[in-house]
Motif scaffolding. Structure first.
Motif, PDB file in Angstrom:
ATOM      1  N   SER A 149       0.912 -40.970  26.705  1.00  0.00           N
ATOM      2  CA  SER A 149       0.722 -40.134  25.531  1.00  0.00           C
ATOM      3  C   SER A 149       2.052 -39.648  24.964  1.00  0.00           C
ATOM      4  CB  SER A 149      -0.170 -38.932  25.875  1.00  0.00           C
ATOM      5  OG  SER A 149      -1.440 -39.361  26.322  1.00  0.00           O
ATOM      6  N   THR A 150       3.001 -39.358  25.836  1.00  0.00           N
ATOM      7  CA  THR A 150       4.312 -38.885  25.375  1.00  0.00           C
ATOM      8  C   THR A 150       5.005 -39.948  24.532  1.00  0.00           C
ATOM      9  OG1 THR A 150       4.543 -37.478  27.329  1.00  0.00           O
ATOM     10  CG2 THR A 150       6.558 -38.018  26.117  1.00  0.00           C
ATOM     11  N   LEU A 151       4.988 -41.203  25.009  1.00  0.00           N
ATOM     12  CA  LEU A 151       5.634 -42.272  24.252  1.00  0.00           C
ATOM     13  C   LEU A 151       4.918 -42.519  22.929  1.00  0.00           C
ATOM     14  CD1 LEU A 151       6.541 -44.815  27.055  1.00  0.00           C
ATOM     15  CD2 LEU A 151       8.117 -43.702  25.480  1.00  0.00           C
ATOM     16  N   ALA A 152       3.592 -42.481  22.955  1.00  0.00           N
ATOM     17  CA  ALA A 152       2.847 -42.669  21.714  1.00  0.00           C
ATOM     18  C   ALA A 152       3.183 -41.564  20.712  1.00  0.00           C
ATOM     19  CB  ALA A 152       1.350 -42.710  22.000  1.00  0.00           C
ATOM     20  N   ALA A 153       3.289 -40.313  21.194  1.00  0.00           N
ATOM     21  CA  ALA A 153       3.632 -39.200  20.312  1.00  0.00           C
ATOM     22  C   ALA A 153       5.037 -39.363  19.735  1.00  0.00           C
ATOM     23  CB  ALA A 153       3.516 -37.877  21.067  1.00  0.00           C
ATOM     24  N   LEU A 154       5.987 -39.772  20.573  1.00  0.00           N
ATOM     25  CA  LEU A 154       7.354 -39.986  20.098  1.00  0.00           C
ATOM     26  C   LEU A 154       7.382 -41.032  18.992  1.00  0.00           C
ATOM     27  CD1 LEU A 154       9.266 -39.929  23.497  1.00  0.00           C
ATOM     28  CD2 LEU A 154       9.712 -38.410  21.558  1.00  0.00           C
ATOM     29  N   LEU A 155       6.665 -42.129  19.183  1.00  0.00           N
ATOM     30  CA  LEU A 155       6.671 -43.191  18.175  1.00  0.00           C
ATOM     31  C   LEU A 155       5.955 -42.751  16.900  1.00  0.00           C
ATOM     32  CD1 LEU A 155       6.156 -46.373  20.372  1.00  0.00           C
ATOM     33  CD2 LEU A 155       8.172 -45.721  19.079  1.00  0.00           C
ATOM     34  N   CYS A 156       4.891 -41.954  17.036  1.00  0.00           N
ATOM     35  CA  CYS A 156       4.216 -41.440  15.846  1.00  0.00           C
ATOM     36  C   CYS A 156       5.143 -40.515  15.060  1.00  0.00           C
ATOM     37  CB  CYS A 156       2.928 -40.722  16.226  1.00  0.00           C
ATOM     38  SG  CYS A 156       1.589 -41.835  16.743  1.00  0.00           S
ATOM     39  N   LYS A 157       5.953 -39.742  15.767  1.00  0.00           N
ATOM     40  CA  LYS A 157       6.921 -38.877  15.081  1.00  0.00           C
ATOM     41  C   LYS A 157       7.950 -39.705  14.320  1.00  0.00           C
ATOM     42  CE  LYS A 157       7.498 -34.787  16.068  1.00  0.00           C
ATOM     43  NZ  LYS A 157       7.082 -33.475  15.485  1.00  0.00           N
ATOM     44  N   LEU A 158       8.164 -40.949  14.768  1.00  0.00           N
ATOM     45  CA  LEU A 158       9.147 -41.834  14.131  1.00  0.00           C
ATOM     46  C   LEU A 158       8.516 -42.744  13.081  1.00  0.00           C
ATOM     47  CD1 LEU A 158      11.215 -42.817  17.297  1.00  0.00           C
ATOM     48  CD2 LEU A 158      11.924 -41.297  15.435  1.00  0.00           C
ATOM     49  N   GLY A 159       7.203 -42.569  12.843  1.00  0.00           N
ATOM     50  CA  GLY A 159       6.583 -43.324  11.761  1.00  0.00           C
ATOM     51  C   GLY A 159       5.503 -44.304  12.161  1.00  0.00           C
ATOM     52  N   ALA A 160       5.273 -44.507  13.450  1.00  0.00           N
ATOM     53  CA  ALA A 160       4.184 -45.386  13.875  1.00  0.00           C
ATOM     54  C   ALA A 160       2.842 -44.710  13.618  1.00  0.00           C
ATOM     55  CB  ALA A 160       4.319 -45.732  15.356  1.00  0.00           C
ATOM     56  N   GLU A 161       1.763 -45.508  13.596  1.00  0.00           N
ATOM     57  CA  GLU A 161       0.417 -44.979  13.386  1.00  0.00           C
ATOM     58  C   GLU A 161      -0.315 -44.904  14.716  1.00  0.00           C
ATOM     59  OE1 GLU A 161      -1.504 -46.494   9.465  1.00  0.00           O
ATOM     60  OE2 GLU A 161      -0.284 -48.138  10.260  1.00  0.00           O
ATOM     61  N   LEU A 162      -1.001 -43.809  14.952  1.00  0.00           N
ATOM     62  CA  LEU A 162      -1.782 -43.668  16.176  1.00  0.00           C
ATOM     63  C   LEU A 162      -2.970 -44.625  16.152  1.00  0.00           C
ATOM     64  CD1 LEU A 162      -2.437 -42.176  18.832  1.00  0.00           C
ATOM     65  CD2 LEU A 162      -3.715 -40.512  17.458  1.00  0.00           C
ATOM     66  N   VAL A 163      -3.196 -45.311  17.274  1.00  0.00           N
ATOM     67  CA  VAL A 163      -4.380 -46.154  17.449  1.00  0.00           C
ATOM     68  C   VAL A 163      -5.352 -45.493  18.417  1.00  0.00           C
ATOM     69  CG1 VAL A 163      -5.233 -48.380  18.296  1.00  0.00           C
ATOM     70  CG2 VAL A 163      -3.165 -48.290  16.886  1.00  0.00           C
ATOM     71  N   THR A 164      -4.834 -45.032  19.556  1.00  0.00           N
ATOM     72  CA  THR A 164      -5.705 -44.370  20.523  1.00  0.00           C
ATOM     73  C   THR A 164      -4.879 -43.637  21.564  1.00  0.00           C
ATOM     74  OG1 THR A 164      -7.714 -44.662  21.859  1.00  0.00           O
ATOM     75  CG2 THR A 164      -5.920 -46.202  22.255  1.00  0.00           C
ATOM     76  N   ASP A 165      -5.532 -42.749  22.257  1.00  0.00           N
ATOM     77  CA  ASP A 165      -4.953 -42.095  23.426  1.00  0.00           C
ATOM     78  C   ASP A 165      -5.921 -42.276  24.586  1.00  0.00           C
ATOM     79  OD1 ASP A 165      -3.214 -40.557  24.996  1.00  0.00           O
ATOM     80  OD2 ASP A 165      -4.291 -38.708  24.540  1.00  0.00           O
TER      81      ASP A 165
END
Length: 287
Positions: A149-165
């Motif tokens: 979840s931490t890596l997904a959040a970091l990437l979302c902060k950088l512009g990636a789109e959330l797919v799932t947690d």
């Protein structure tokens, strides 16, 4: 389900049921079960490393049993509540245990029970958080506390789109694809500052986490570009990436199941075949 229901239709109805005593095991043919020998276990719905075990008040003994009954399935969590899934898999009745930790039932529904329901419907589910970059998905697979979840959040902060947690449906294709749908990332205390700022919204959860919604999640089936197993390190001086072999790929995916303790042979055989086909199509790397 992948893609979600058609507009105006309900895919799964979740309703509140009568209170139930969950101190005893349910009756029926067991399809999945998890026992707890120590307080510091295993479940991503209730992540409890050593420093959180006392707070979560998880007692050694059995944690959940999923059983097949005449009118569907029953999934009972010890001293929390019970989920009764209809035989046509489109209705879940949530029955709280008034003497237990019923406040965490929504978390269990979204996590373990949701993964079970998807599995009963014929899907193969990975224990993964995932983001989309240019329409292609990077999935993070790891045990509880592994940094998904931490890596997904970091990437979302950088512009990636959330797919799932935490719960990711995979399909071998070809081409290999996946679907999520979670609108939030549940962050531990040390990662909670990622939810600060102007992007998205956040709230406290019943298990002491911070739920961070970085933006609308991508729905529907998306191409699966890569699967990453993160190994966080405070000593590493640079990023190291190791692409795994076929056998290592399959072991990585089967070593971190979203639902522990499947005893249903049909589910186990199907998931093994699906994951074997996925790793033949998708690179899996240790980072």
């Amino acid at each position: 389900s992948p893609g979600g229901p058609p507009a105006g239709e309900i895919d799964v109805a979740i309703v509140r049921g009568d209170p139930v005593d969950t101190s005893d095991l349910p009756a029926g043919d067991v399809v999945a079960s998890l026992d707890i020998e120590d307080a510091d276990v295993v479940e991503d719905d209730l992540d409890h490393p050593d420093d959180e075990a006392d707070e979560m008040r998880i007692e050694p003994g059995w944690w959940y049993r999923a059983v097949r009954v005449d009118d569907g399935y029953e999934v009972r969590f010890h001293r929390c509540g019970e989920f009764r899934i209809s035989s046509d898999l489109d209705r879940v009745r949530v029955c709280p245990d008034p003497q237990g930790r019923h406040e965490i039932l929504p978390i269990l529904m979204a996590g373990t029970v949701g993964a079970m329901l998807l599995t009963f419907r014929g899907n193969t589910v990975l224990h993964a958080s995932a983001v989309a970059v240019d329409g292609r998905v990077i999935a993070f697979v790891a045990p509880s506390g592994g940094g998904k979840s931490t890596l997904a959040a970091l990437l979302c902060k950088l512009g990636a789109e959330l797919v799932t947690d935490d719960v990711l449906i995979v399909d071998p294709g070809p081409p290999a694809s996946c679907a999520g749908g979670a609108a939030e990332l549940r962050l531990r205390a040390k990662a909670a500052p990622l939810a600060d700022g102007d992007q998205g919204s956040s709230r406290a959860t019943a298990d002491g986490r911070t739920a961070f919604a970085p933006g609308a999640a991508r729905l529907g089936m998306l191409p699966l570009a890569a699967i990453v197993t993160p190994w966080p390190s405070r000593e590493a001086a640079e990023i190291e990436v190791t692409e795994l072999t076929g056998a290592e790929r399959l072991l990585t995916l089967t070593d971190s199941p979203r639902v522990f303790g499947w005893t249903d042979g049909g589910v186990l055989a199907r998931d093994l075949a699906t994951l074997g086909a996925v790793v033949n199509e998708v690179p899996v790397v240790d980072v």
